[in-house]
Structure formats: structure tokens, C-alpha cells
Design a protein around this motif. Sequence first.
Motif, PDB file in Angstrom:
ATOM      1  N   TYR A 151      -3.329   4.892  -1.674  1.00  0.00           N
ATOM      2  CA  TYR A 151      -4.548   5.094  -0.915  1.00  0.00           C
ATOM      3  C   TYR A 151      -4.576   6.361  -0.272  1.00  0.00           C
ATOM      4  CZ  TYR A 151      -2.463   4.292   3.777  1.00  0.00           C
ATOM      5  OH  TYR A 151      -1.795   4.073   4.803  1.00  0.00           O
ATOM      6  N   PHE A 152      -3.697   7.085  -0.179  1.00  0.00           N
ATOM      7  CA  PHE A 152      -3.802   8.392   0.337  1.00  0.00           C
ATOM      8  C   PHE A 152      -2.731   9.365  -0.274  1.00  0.00           C
ATOM      9  CE2 PHE A 152      -4.070  11.845   3.650  1.00  0.00           C
ATOM     10  CZ  PHE A 152      -5.595  11.894   3.786  1.00  0.00           C
ATOM     11  N   PHE A 153      -2.865  10.878  -0.289  1.00  0.00           N
ATOM     12  CA  PHE A 153      -2.040  11.635  -0.816  1.00  0.00           C
ATOM     13  C   PHE A 153      -1.945  12.916   0.055  1.00  0.00           C
ATOM     14  CE2 PHE A 153      -4.327   9.611  -4.059  1.00  0.00           C
ATOM     15  CZ  PHE A 153      -3.480   9.419  -5.034  1.00  0.00           C
ATOM     16  N   TYR A 154      -0.577  13.248   0.311  1.00  0.00           N
ATOM     17  CA  TYR A 154      -0.218  14.495   1.076  1.00  0.00           C
ATOM     18  C   TYR A 154       0.360  15.591  -0.040  1.00  0.00           C
ATOM     19  CZ  TYR A 154      -0.711  11.804   5.300  1.00  0.00           C
ATOM     20  OH  TYR A 154      -1.402  11.295   6.599  1.00  0.00           O
ATOM     21  N   ILE A 155      -0.190  16.609   0.042  1.00  0.00           N
ATOM     22  CA  ILE A 155       0.226  17.465  -0.797  1.00  0.00           C
ATOM     23  C   ILE A 155       0.493  18.950  -0.425  1.00  0.00           C
ATOM     24  CG2 ILE A 155      -0.521  18.934  -3.131  1.00  0.00           C
ATOM     25  CD1 ILE A 155      -0.528  15.864  -3.595  1.00  0.00           C
ATOM     26  N   PHE A 156       1.431  19.343  -0.690  1.00  0.00           N
ATOM     27  CA  PHE A 156       1.968  20.722  -0.430  1.00  0.00           C
ATOM     28  C   PHE A 156       1.832  21.747  -1.352  1.00  0.00           C
ATOM     29  CE2 PHE A 156       5.881  18.286  -1.053  1.00  0.00           C
ATOM     30  CZ  PHE A 156       6.722  19.251  -1.859  1.00  0.00           C
ATOM     31  N   CYS A 157       1.322  23.085  -1.096  1.00  0.00           N
ATOM     32  CA  CYS A 157       1.534  23.905  -2.298  1.00  0.00           C
ATOM     33  C   CYS A 157       1.532  25.258  -1.693  1.00  0.00           C
ATOM     34  CB  CYS A 157       0.287  23.880  -3.197  1.00  0.00           C
ATOM     35  SG  CYS A 157      -1.335  23.957  -2.257  1.00  0.00           S
ATOM     36  N   GLY A 158       1.655  26.407  -2.251  1.00  0.00           N
ATOM     37  CA  GLY A 158       1.646  27.731  -1.777  1.00  0.00           C
ATOM     38  C   GLY A 158       0.287  28.407  -1.874  1.00  0.00           C
ATOM     39  N   TYR A 159      -0.564  27.871  -2.652  1.00  0.00           N
ATOM     40  CA  TYR A 159      -1.806  28.257  -2.645  1.00  0.00           C
ATOM     41  C   TYR A 159      -2.999  27.173  -2.484  1.00  0.00           C
ATOM     42  CZ  TYR A 159      -6.076  30.809  -4.704  1.00  0.00           C
ATOM     43  OH  TYR A 159      -7.393  31.661  -5.054  1.00  0.00           O
ATOM     44  N   VAL A 160      -3.272  27.136  -1.088  1.00  0.00           N
ATOM     45  CA  VAL A 160      -4.091  25.891  -0.793  1.00  0.00           C
ATOM     46  C   VAL A 160      -5.336  25.787  -1.107  1.00  0.00           C
ATOM     47  CG1 VAL A 160      -4.800  24.698   1.444  1.00  0.00           C
ATOM     48  CG2 VAL A 160      -2.409  25.475   1.243  1.00  0.00           C
ATOM     49  N   GLN A 161      -6.093  26.957  -1.145  1.00  0.00           N
ATOM     50  CA  GLN A 161      -7.402  27.028  -1.637  1.00  0.00           C
ATOM     51  C   GLN A 161      -7.679  26.728  -2.732  1.00  0.00           C
ATOM     52  OE1 GLN A 161      -9.900  27.555   0.545  1.00  0.00           O
ATOM     53  NE2 GLN A 161     -11.343  27.385  -1.140  1.00  0.00           N
ATOM     54  N   ARG A 170       1.002  -1.234   0.135  1.00  0.00           N
ATOM     55  CA  ARG A 170      -0.126   0.058  -0.174  1.00  0.00           C
ATOM     56  C   ARG A 170       1.107   1.220   0.050  1.00  0.00           C
ATOM     57  NH1 ARG A 170      -3.301   0.400   4.659  1.00  0.00           N
ATOM     58  NH2 ARG A 170      -5.088   1.482   3.342  1.00  0.00           N
ATOM     59  N   ILE A 171       0.453   2.105  -0.733  1.00  0.00           N
ATOM     60  CA  ILE A 171       1.457   3.251  -0.907  1.00  0.00           C
ATOM     61  C   ILE A 171       0.731   4.682  -0.500  1.00  0.00           C
ATOM     62  CG2 ILE A 171       2.723   4.456  -2.674  1.00  0.00           C
ATOM     63  CD1 ILE A 171       3.033   1.978  -4.439  1.00  0.00           C
ATOM     64  N   ILE A 172       1.508   5.545   0.186  1.00  0.00           N
ATOM     65  CA  ILE A 172       1.214   6.914   0.410  1.00  0.00           C
ATOM     66  C   ILE A 172       2.049   7.842  -0.307  1.00  0.00           C
ATOM     67  CG2 ILE A 172       1.241   8.723   2.136  1.00  0.00           C
ATOM     68  CD1 ILE A 172       0.766   6.567   4.306  1.00  0.00           C
ATOM     69  N   TRP A 173       1.442   8.650  -1.091  1.00  0.00           N
ATOM     70  CA  TRP A 173       1.944   9.767  -2.044  1.00  0.00           C
ATOM     71  C   TRP A 173       2.043  11.003  -1.377  1.00  0.00           C
ATOM     72  CZ3 TRP A 173       3.363   9.533  -7.179  1.00  0.00           C
ATOM     73  CH2 TRP A 173       3.630  10.616  -7.784  1.00  0.00           C
ATOM     74  N   ILE A 174       3.436  11.666  -1.655  1.00  0.00           N
ATOM     75  CA  ILE A 174       3.836  12.995  -1.473  1.00  0.00           C
ATOM     76  C   ILE A 174       4.235  13.777  -2.528  1.00  0.00           C
ATOM     77  CG2 ILE A 174       5.132  14.443   0.289  1.00  0.00           C
ATOM     78  CD1 ILE A 174       5.290  12.357   2.118  1.00  0.00           C
TER      79      ILE A 174
END
Length: 216
Positions: free
Chosen positions: A103-113, A78-82
Amino acid sequence: MALGNGLRIVWLDTYIGVMGEYIALKKQFQNAAEPVASMPPGGINELICCIEENVAPIEFVSTIDDALALIQYETDKRIIWISSGTLGEQIIPKIVSEYPRVYFFYIFCGYVQRLVEWALDHEYENMMKIVDTEPVLLVHLTRDMSNDIIKLGESYMKLLDGKSAEKCFVAAQKLEKNANAVDSLRNCAPLLTRLSMLEGPNGLIQKAQDLNGSQS
């Protein structure tokens, strides 16, 4: 030893490049905007190492093709993605449709909305967490994994397996303490809710030790 033997974490970042090495990642944190710029990179490195030691390996890749090749290779995991929001938008729809073991993604970005709106449009909200910086992402990941490991430990307790339960609870304790250490560098108050569950004479660690002792 990592408890998540059937789990892998894939981190796609153009600037990391070398798998398993964190020098470039630490430089990113040093060069980021405040309050991240004032954060010693060692705290981040320690948190990454803690995740790898107690949860699962983090596989760093620098291109979408490398990330997809890794997902295709890890057929039994099972894989978590970043990733960043930019890279995520390009590839996540393909991953969701073709690789359900991610099955799950963690995303970072400057414009969250904007990315939240994109996730809602694609009905990804239940499989994704979006934050504005990598340190915040790592803390969220750490605490989410701690919560999952506590649940696993509680399952072992129901099976009267105190030894396995204790391993889970001690791993969760390490994760929580490391997350709090990084939060302190960001001038955030520590989160003590789970530590209070784990520690002390009535905590889960002691209960697991008591169960294990009663079976010796």
C-alpha cells in the motif's frame, strides 16, 4: 515487540543480499556521498533495529523475483515497499496492478525530480515518497510509522484501553528519538513536535498511564 503484526516491510536492494543482516547496508552508507559518508553506521543499524522492534520486520531481498515471491507468500500482511528508483520503475507498475496489499512505496534515487515526474505520470503520488538517500528514507519511514502508531494509541484511548495505548505511545517515542539521533548525525535539527505530544505531565504517555491506573 513490533506493534504492526499485520505489516511487513520489504526492502529490495541488489547489494544487501542476506536477509536480516545489515553489514552490507552499513558499508553502503559508509561509501556514499557526503554528508552520509561521515555518518557512523551504528546509527543506521540502530534505526533499522528500532523499526523492526517497534513497527514490523524488514525483509531484505536482493532480486525482483525474491521480492515478488515474498509478497506472494505474505498473503495476510499489508506491505510497505522500499527500493531504489531503478528497481522501482521496473516492478512497481506490476505490484500496483496485481498486489494491492502493498500500500505504500519508499523510493531513494539520485535524480529525484525525474522519478517524481514518473510517479505523477503513473498517478502514484499518493502512495509513494521519493527521497535522495537511504538515511533520509529511513527517517521518513520512522516518523511516518510513529505518526501511525500515535493514531493507533489514540484509538485505544477512546476505547479506554490505557495499557495498549501506553505501548503505542512508548513505541512512538522510541521511534522519534531514534529518528532524531540519525538526523543529528546529518547535522539536522531534531523534530520535537511529536515528542512534545508524547512526553511530560500532560503528554500522551502520562495520560495513558493515568487511564491505566484508574482502571486498576
